[in-house]
Scaffold this motif. Structure first.
Motif: not given
Length: 233
Positions: A166-172, A183-184, A190-197, A222-233
């Motif tokens: 999964n390419p997101l493994e490089y980031e997460l 703490l994921l 935190r990463k969303i906050f930095l990207e929003q800046q 968008e990808k991070l928010n998608e992961v976040k939604r999946c984590q909460s399900n």
């Protein structure tokens, strides 16, 4: 009095435990090797730094704790202070990811002789993970530590092959989607906050570089928010 570590260093210490010897590259005050030795998590350690002043502070603490026979201090840059196979584990913590990459690349024969590398990059974590993969290191585990509003990523690697599915493994982090670290969610926020800046600073700018940064950061959010939604399900 025994040394008490910060949450970040405590997590790093836990990742080091289980080997006979270790080296702390960029040791600063020497808290980590002192803690590991006085708690019998390693038998001996090397504390190194490129600057003499922090190394003198480390020596003072080592002597106060009466651990000079088990902890040696060395002045020098990166892995140049070590011989291949001299210690089982190497810690590089509190540095930029690009610097950690460069230090590993500068002494590949030393880096490859370690049972484990415990790396805690302050930034450019994805760049470091991609380097480890390309250079023939496999990430065997990852941990997160929180101090205030910051979440620190701790990477444990050793020589070997790494398969990224999964390419997101490089980031997460390595197999983040399987381990679901408590703490994921905070790391993602935190990463969303930095990207929003980045999005705010590049929005409306017409240069090609700014437009590219805006697009990449927007898609990443968008990808991070998608992961976040999946984590909460």
């Amino acid at each position: 009095m025994k040394i008490k570590l910060s949450p970040r260093l405590e997590v790093i210490a836990g990742c080091v435990a289980g080997v006979e010897s270790m080296a702390d590259i960029g040791t600063d005050h020497g808290y980590l090797p002192v803690y590991l030795v006085e708690n019998a998590l390693v038998s001996r350690a090397i504390a190194s730094d490129t600057n003499l002043q922090p190394l003198k502070k480390a020596e003072k603490i080592i002597n106060e704790q009466q651990l000079a026979k088990q902890i040696e201090t060395r002045l020098g840059s990166g892995l140049s202070v070590l011989k291949p196979g001299e210690v089982d584990a190497v810690v590089m913590a509190g540095m930029g990811g690009l610097l950690i990459r460069d230090l590993l690349e500068a002494q590949p024969d030393v880096a490859r002789q370690k049972k484990k590398l415990v790396l805690q990059p302050m930034n450019n974590q994805a760049v470091l993970r991609k380097y480890l993969e390309a250079a023939g290191f496999g990430i065997i585990s990852e941990e997160l530590a929180r101090e205030g509003d910051r979440v620190y990523e701790v990477i444990v690697a050793k020589p070997g092959k790494m398969v990224v599915t999964n390419p997101l493994e490089y980031e997460l982090g390595f197999e983040f989607y399987m381990h679901k670290h408590p703490l994921l969610g905070a790391l993602i926020d935190r990463k969303i906050f930095l990207e929003q800046q980045i999005v705010r600073s590049t929005r409306g700018k017409t240069t090609a570089i700014a437009a590219k940064q805006w697009k990449e950061s927007s898609l990443f959010i968008e990808k991070l928010n998608e992961v976040k939604r999946c984590q909460s399900n």
